[in-house]
Write an enzyme that holds these catalytic residues in place. Structure first.
Site, PDB file in Angstrom:
ATOM      1  CG  ASP A   1      -2.522   0.652   1.471  1.00 52.08           C
ATOM      2  OD1 ASP A   1      -1.765   1.088   0.242  1.00 52.08           O
ATOM      3  OD2 ASP A   1      -3.077   0.417   1.896  1.00 52.08           O
TER       4      ASP A   1
ATOM      5  CG  ASP B   1      -9.661   2.911   0.149  1.00 53.48           C
ATOM      6  OD1 ASP B   1      -9.110   1.376  -0.661  1.00 53.48           O
ATOM      7  OD2 ASP B   1      -8.453   2.821   0.572  1.00 53.48           O
TER       8      ASP B   1
END
Ligand code: DGJ
Length: 736
Positions: A473, A543
């Site tokens: 990430d 997301d």
């Protein structure tokens, strides 16, 4: 062979199965010009298209008016400062501060294999043409490199710049540029924000510069390094589409410039803003690769060309062609609030449902109970995971699941042991307090010492337990740029050096753990790019896991990137980003267009949703290969019609296809809808089956009959109005 050279006339022709790209060199002093990019043609001498005859100002004949020539010639790699006043591809500065540059053709070479630097394309069935240009005044050599494969409709360009005998500063060094006539083309770009990435936008091209860029140190949620230059009549099915995409994960620049004679200059490369590169005598700079595709089958053909190139010649992971394990990720299930017991409970139920891997997301290390601390402290939080990581992983493996883990290796929290020990490893300008984002700083990954540390802590964790997947990430952009290791005249190299550092780290990871499945992610999809695909065969798309929002995000993503790369999960409702409630079944159909997985607490979701998971797992196994390896066709776009969405994946041999139809908005008193299929063999006969989610099997759909492919594509099939919003169906089209 795909490359033909007419050495006498200095014409270079690159052929792909359906396209040709031609450039040529003008009379002395030999300017390389762009001649043609379009459907495949046989003639190589189309140099009349350079239009030098129309122009009375050929420099050797009329030195008085050189600038008029320079300002309209279709330069193949335009340089700044000698009369071409349009946007340029190359701008250099000497130590004296001079910026004029003029490139003349000096020769060419051809290589018969493709093995350029990473990230980049590879393959045995390709050739690389290098056209050599020189500016004798500067002692500068420029190699324009063109890679072509005999099985892909793509031209891959990059540039190598070599300074022979002095120090030169590159202020701008784009990967590719080419000029074309403007036949009323329109510009397609992919734009958005966090949780709303890669929405498609289209607008007419006007005079002047139009384009997109990133200055965030990453590709960004906001824009993509992609341009579509499309004819006015271009649809998903027909019309002209030229696609340009950059194999890069940092600051990019992509734009078109329409000049005074209504022609277009198309450019892509590293963003010149905040970029400069110092070349000492004998040093060279290699730009990222730019991919060009041309299609006469509209945006659909353009996408399929990108997909084939990326699946066949870019992605390298050992997982590239393998079905990915269906994973369950605990981020939306627990956020930071989990422990070993909770994860094992999720893993147990997941295993019982046929899910194949548990991914432990953010919050397992240091003292990380929220996003305010501990990035950099990559040791297990034993308050949460009693007995350590290996015990948890063994426990998960004992349940029959693989185990995956989340890292954010490039970051450092001010509240971390790492920051207390090495505050100077965070990117910051000395004497100025750097800006925080999500309460974290960025590590200076351009420094080898920092990379070595990061690699050691990552590999210590990976060596300690049977970890088969890593989610990498990256949750903030770069700002306050300064690197303590770079001299003043190299500070503007930091952003690019940072990206090269990330590539080096991920390359090392793949070399040491060749079986590891890597998924890149950047606060959702801020690093969804072809550079990352070189290292990870899949990337977290966004997301936003809401099935309806995802329709637009996944449509935009699939415009360029293969479905096999799109991280897509079924999540809980009301959706955590938009609060929408959609049927569990539909969430599955939408996630099936990507890598497919779950992002929910399986121990707490409604029983009827939980009961559907084994069937969805079966659905994934039935259809995933078609989705991952097939040809992608867009049938209808919810972002255009605001009512429904539909796409197809067709087997390469056209023996089968999967059609997904999502009715976003139910409507009163309306008739059925006619849908025209695409990509089938017109001569073959097909039968159609509907996937019955309740009984997890296929049932004949519509009249029980066989249809010819041409009937299905021209006359179409009927989709009845579905009852309610957010409903979907899956149709399997099978040849007899
Ligand atoms: C952003 C990612 O996109 C999410 O999936 C999750 O991993 C969080 N970061 C964790 O901080």
């Amino acid at each position: 062979m795909p490359i033909t050279v007419n050495a006498g006339q200095r014409i270079f022709k690159l052929d792909t199965p359906n396209t040709s790209y031609i450039c040529a060199v003008s009379d002395e002093p030999g300017y390389p010009g762009h001649v043609y990019y379009g459907p495949r043609i046989v003639d190589e001498d189309v140099t009349y298209l350079l239009r030098t005859a129309e122009n009375p100002y050929v420099p050797t004949q009329n030195k008085r008016d050189k600038l008029s020539f320079m300002d309209c010639y279709p330069f193949e790699y335009p340089a700044h400062g000698t009369g071409d006043f349009r946007e340029c591809a190359l701008k250099v500065r000497t130590e004296e501060g001079y910026t004029a540059c003029e490139l003349h053709y000096t020769g060419y070479s051809i290589e018969n294999s493709v093995s350029g630097p990473m990230p980049g394309v590879y393959g045995e069935n390709g050739q690389v043409l290098a056209i050599e240009l020189k500016d004798e005044c500067l002692g500068l050599k420029v190699l324009l490199k063109y890679t072509v494969f005999d099985d892909c409709d793509a031209i891959i360009r990059h540039t190598e710049i070599i300074s022979a005998d002095r120090t030169i500063y590159l202020e701008r060094a784009l990967s590719a540029s080419f000029d074309m006539d403007n036949d009323d083309y329109e510009l397609v770009t992919l734009n958005g924000t966090w949780a709303r990435e890669r929405h498609i936008e289209r607008k007419p091209i006007a005079h002047g510069f139009q384009g997109v860029y990133s200055g965030r140190g990453e590709t960004s949620h906001q824009h993509q390094p992609f341009l579509g230059i499309v004819s006015k009549d271009c649809t998903y099915v027909s019309g002209e589409a030229i696609g340009v995409n950059l194999i890069y994960s940092g600051n990019f620049y992509a734009g078109v410039y329409e000049g005074q004679f209504d022609n277009l200059r198309v450019m892509i490369g590293i963003n010149p803003e905040d970029f400069e590169w110092k070349l000492e005598a004998g040093e060279s700079f290699i730009t990222p690769q730019a991919v060009l595709v041309y299609s006469k089958e509209g945006l659909g053909g353009m996408s399929r060309a990108f997909h084939d190139l990326y699946r066949g010649h870019l992605i390298r992971s050992s997982w590239k062609d393998k079905p990915r394990p269906i994973l369950i990720n605990n981020w939306e299930a627990t956020y930071f609030d989990f422990n070993e017991e909770k994860l094992l409970a999720i893993a147990k139920e997941a295993a019982e449902s046929g899910i194949e891997m548990l991914v432990m997301d953010d919050g397992w290390f240091g003292r990380r109970n929220d996003d305010n601390s501990s990035l950099g402290d990559w040791f297990v939080n034993e308050d949460k995971l009693k007995g350590g990581l290996k015990k948890l992983v063994d426990g998960v493996n004992a349940l029959g699941l693989k185990f995956g883990i989340w890292f954010e290796p490039e970051m450092i929290s001010p509240d971390s042991d790492l920051y207390r020990t090495h505050p100077d490893w965070a990117i910051a300008v000395p004497g100025r307090t750097a800006g925080l984002a999500r309460n974290q700083y960025v590590l200076d990954i351009s420094r080898k010492e920092v990379r070595d540390h990061v690699f050691k802590v990552l590999s210590d964790i990976l060596d300690n337990a049977n970890i088969e997947y890593v989610k990498w990430d990256m949750n903030r952009p770069l700002s306050d740029l300064a690197s303590l290791e770079l001299p003043a005249d190299c500070q503007k190299e930091l952003s690019h050096r940072y990206v090269l550092g990330v590539y080096e780290l991920q390359g090392r990871l793949m070399e040491r753990y060749p079986g590891l499945l890597l998924e890149n992610c950047s606060g959702g999809g801020a690093r969804y790019d072809a550079g990352m695909l070189c290292y990870s065969p899949q990337i977290w798309c966004s997301d936003d896991t809401d099935a309806i929002e995802r329709l637009m995000i996944q449509e935009g993503t699939a415009l360029v990137y293969p479905l096999s790369t799109m991280g897509a999960h079924v999540s809980d409702c009301p959706n955590h980003t938009v609060g929408r409630v959609t049927p569990f079944e539909t969430r599955g159909y939408v996630a099936l267009a990507g890598t497919f997985g779950y992002e929910l607490d399986i121990t707490r979701i409604p029983a009827q949703d939980r009961a559907m998971i084994p069937g969805q797992v079966k659905m994934y196994h039935m259809y995933h290969e078609l989705v991952a390896a097939g040809d992608y066709y867009r049938i209808a776009s919810y972002s255009e019609n605001r009512l429904y969405d539909s796409w197809m994946c067709v087997k390469k041999d056209k023996s089968g296809a999967l059609l997904t139809f999502i009715q976003v908005m139910g409507r009163a008193n309306c008739h059925s809808r006619r849908i025209k299929l695409q990509g089938l063999d017109p001569e073959k006969t097909y039968r159609i089956y509907r996937f019955d989610m309740e009984n997890v099997r296929e049932k004949p759909y519509g009249p029980e009959k066989a249809y010819r492919g041409d009937t299905l594509m021209n006359a179409g099939i009927i989709i009845n109005n579905l009852w309610g919003d957010y409903k979907g169906i899956l149709l399997h089209v099978i040849s007899e």
